[in-house]
Design a protein around this motif. Sequence first.
Motif, PDB file in Angstrom:
ATOM      1  N   THR A  85       7.919  10.801   6.563  1.00  0.00           N
ATOM      2  CA  THR A  85       6.521  10.540   6.898  1.00  0.00           C
ATOM      3  C   THR A  85       6.295   9.042   6.897  1.00  0.00           C
ATOM      4  N   ASP A  86       5.817   8.517   8.023  1.00  0.00           N
ATOM      5  CA  ASP A  86       5.590   7.078   8.090  1.00  0.00           C
ATOM      6  C   ASP A  86       4.116   6.798   8.363  1.00  0.00           C
ATOM      7  N   LYS A  87       3.630   5.674   7.806  1.00  0.00           N
ATOM      8  CA  LYS A  87       2.239   5.280   8.009  1.00  0.00           C
ATOM      9  C   LYS A  87       2.052   3.823   7.601  1.00  0.00           C
ATOM     10  N   VAL A  88       0.958   3.238   8.095  1.00  0.00           N
ATOM     11  CA  VAL A  88       0.549   1.923   7.622  1.00  0.00           C
ATOM     12  C   VAL A  88      -0.017   2.142   6.227  1.00  0.00           C
ATOM     13  N   THR A  89       0.580   1.509   5.241  1.00  0.00           N
ATOM     14  CA  THR A  89       0.174   1.744   3.857  1.00  0.00           C
ATOM     15  C   THR A  89      -0.758   0.682   3.318  1.00  0.00           C
ATOM     16  N   ASN A  90      -0.805  -0.473   3.973  1.00  0.00           N
ATOM     17  CA  ASN A  90      -1.514  -1.584   3.370  1.00  0.00           C
ATOM     18  C   ASN A  90      -1.697  -2.700   4.393  1.00  0.00           C
ATOM     19  N   LEU A  91      -2.759  -3.478   4.219  1.00  0.00           N
ATOM     20  CA  LEU A  91      -2.943  -4.704   4.975  1.00  0.00           C
ATOM     21  C   LEU A  91      -3.162  -5.809   3.951  1.00  0.00           C
ATOM     22  N   LEU A  92      -2.341  -6.826   4.018  1.00  0.00           N
ATOM     23  CA  LEU A  92      -2.340  -7.911   3.044  1.00  0.00           C
ATOM     24  C   LEU A  92      -2.979  -9.156   3.648  1.00  0.00           C
ATOM     25  N   PHE A  93      -3.972  -9.735   2.950  1.00  0.00           N
ATOM     26  CA  PHE A  93      -4.556 -11.018   3.304  1.00  0.00           C
ATOM     27  C   PHE A  93      -3.916 -12.041   2.386  1.00  0.00           C
ATOM     28  N   HIS A  94      -3.358 -13.108   2.952  1.00  0.00           N
ATOM     29  CA  HIS A  94      -2.401 -13.947   2.237  1.00  0.00           C
ATOM     30  C   HIS A  94      -2.645 -15.443   2.467  1.00  0.00           C
ATOM     31  N   PRO A  95      -3.751 -16.025   1.991  1.00  0.00           N
ATOM     32  CA  PRO A  95      -3.952 -17.472   2.155  1.00  0.00           C
ATOM     33  C   PRO A  95      -3.094 -18.257   1.176  1.00  0.00           C
ATOM     34  N   THR A 115      -5.447  -4.314   0.843  1.00  0.00           N
ATOM     35  CA  THR A 115      -6.436  -3.267   1.060  1.00  0.00           C
ATOM     36  C   THR A 115      -6.162  -2.055   0.176  1.00  0.00           C
ATOM     37  N   SER A 116      -4.985  -1.969  -0.408  1.00  0.00           N
ATOM     38  CA  SER A 116      -4.666  -0.876  -1.331  1.00  0.00           C
ATOM     39  C   SER A 116      -5.335  -1.076  -2.692  1.00  0.00           C
ATOM     40  N   GLY A 117      -5.989  -2.219  -2.897  1.00  0.00           N
ATOM     41  CA  GLY A 117      -6.644  -2.493  -4.166  1.00  0.00           C
ATOM     42  C   GLY A 117      -5.837  -3.381  -5.093  1.00  0.00           C
ATOM     43  N   ARG A 118      -4.638  -3.734  -4.691  1.00  0.00           N
ATOM     44  CA  ARG A 118      -3.796  -4.608  -5.508  1.00  0.00           C
ATOM     45  C   ARG A 118      -4.099  -6.067  -5.160  1.00  0.00           C
ATOM     46  N   TYR A 119      -3.759  -6.960  -6.062  1.00  0.00           N
ATOM     47  CA  TYR A 119      -3.963  -8.392  -5.865  1.00  0.00           C
ATOM     48  C   TYR A 119      -2.890  -9.129  -6.652  1.00  0.00           C
ATOM     49  N   GLY A 120      -2.743 -10.422  -6.397  1.00  0.00           N
ATOM     50  CA  GLY A 120      -1.748 -11.197  -7.135  1.00  0.00           C
ATOM     51  C   GLY A 120      -1.422 -12.501  -6.450  1.00  0.00           C
ATOM     52  N   VAL A 121      -0.182 -12.914  -6.621  1.00  0.00           N
ATOM     53  CA  VAL A 121       0.320 -14.148  -6.031  1.00  0.00           C
ATOM     54  C   VAL A 121       1.680 -13.871  -5.398  1.00  0.00           C
ATOM     55  N   THR A 122       2.017 -14.724  -4.434  1.00  0.00           N
ATOM     56  CA  THR A 122       3.331 -14.626  -3.796  1.00  0.00           C
ATOM     57  C   THR A 122       3.891 -16.017  -3.581  1.00  0.00           C
ATOM     58  N   ALA A 140      13.208 -16.570   4.802  1.00  0.00           N
ATOM     59  CA  ALA A 140      12.398 -16.818   3.613  1.00  0.00           C
ATOM     60  C   ALA A 140      12.665 -15.769   2.551  1.00  0.00           C
ATOM     61  N   VAL A 141      12.398 -16.149   1.310  1.00  0.00           N
ATOM     62  CA  VAL A 141      12.470 -15.231   0.188  1.00  0.00           C
ATOM     63  C   VAL A 141      11.085 -15.183  -0.462  1.00  0.00           C
ATOM     64  N   PRO A 142      10.302 -14.130  -0.178  1.00  0.00           N
ATOM     65  CA  PRO A 142       9.018 -13.952  -0.853  1.00  0.00           C
ATOM     66  C   PRO A 142       9.232 -13.232  -2.185  1.00  0.00           C
ATOM     67  N   LEU A 143       8.445 -13.623  -3.193  1.00  0.00           N
ATOM     68  CA  LEU A 143       8.567 -13.046  -4.542  1.00  0.00           C
ATOM     69  C   LEU A 143       7.184 -12.556  -5.018  1.00  0.00           C
ATOM     70  N   PRO A 144       6.663 -11.464  -4.424  1.00  0.00           N
ATOM     71  CA  PRO A 144       5.328 -10.992  -4.752  1.00  0.00           C
ATOM     72  C   PRO A 144       5.197 -10.482  -6.192  1.00  0.00           C
ATOM     73  N   VAL A 145       4.098 -10.852  -6.833  1.00  0.00           N
ATOM     74  CA  VAL A 145       3.696 -10.317  -8.138  1.00  0.00           C
ATOM     75  C   VAL A 145       2.331  -9.674  -7.916  1.00  0.00           C
ATOM     76  N   ARG A 146       2.194  -8.384  -8.282  1.00  0.00           N
ATOM     77  CA  ARG A 146       0.959  -7.665  -8.016  1.00  0.00           C
ATOM     78  C   ARG A 146       0.409  -7.002  -9.279  1.00  0.00           C
ATOM     79  N   PHE A 147      -0.929  -6.877  -9.295  1.00  0.00           N
ATOM     80  CA  PHE A 147      -1.664  -6.267 -10.390  1.00  0.00           C
ATOM     81  C   PHE A 147      -2.724  -5.345  -9.797  1.00  0.00           C
ATOM     82  N   GLY A 148      -3.350  -4.541 -10.660  1.00  0.00           N
ATOM     83  CA  GLY A 148      -4.554  -3.809 -10.280  1.00  0.00           C
ATOM     84  C   GLY A 148      -4.348  -2.423  -9.733  1.00  0.00           C
ATOM     85  N   ASN A 149      -5.489  -1.769  -9.450  1.00  0.00           N
ATOM     86  CA  ASN A 149      -5.588  -0.433  -8.877  1.00  0.00           C
ATOM     87  C   ASN A 149      -4.903   0.623  -9.743  1.00  0.00           C
TER      88      ASN A 149
END
Length: 165
Positions: A85-95, A115-122, A140-149
């Motif tokens: 099962t595939d779907k768009v799971t999230n939209l990330l706003f990343h300033p 949009t999933s309710g998570r937030y953090g830094v990358t 690139a090597v992104p290193l996301p850290v997420r919290f919440g929801n």
Amino acid sequence: MSLKYSLLLLAVITSPVLFSQTVYPKITGYFGIMHPVFTFSEHETNVNFRDYYAVGFPTGINIWKSEKIGFSFEIVPNIKDDQGTDKVTNLLFHPGVLVALGNGYTFAGRAAFETSGRYGVTPVFNKTIIKNKTCSYYAAVPLPVRFGNDHPASFTIGFQFGIAF
């Protein structure tokens, strides 16, 4: 030689276009493909390509204030295929802030709002691999850290590649 022709000659000689000097602010755009490889949390470790398949498509605009510092705004739609099962799971706003480290390396410090309710830094470490006149290719090597929801904090190690223009 008259003053008018002298000034015209001076303008032509010092033109940034003739000498390929970059004029700031400089605006660039990019598109990439990001694979989260490992995600660690208090309860589990998830491995992309084994437990499921997830992919993001970072698309953004960079505004370089100078040769060393800039601002970036990125939007990342994320797709996940889990057990067929595939779907768009999230939209990330990343300033974020861009810092040129030299030799084609750039650090991006990004805030993350999902949009999933998570937030953090990358924090993202980026390297230009091939640079042409009209575009460049990067890894690139992104290193996301997420919290919440109502989920435990998580840390991800990802791999991203793309094209900037």
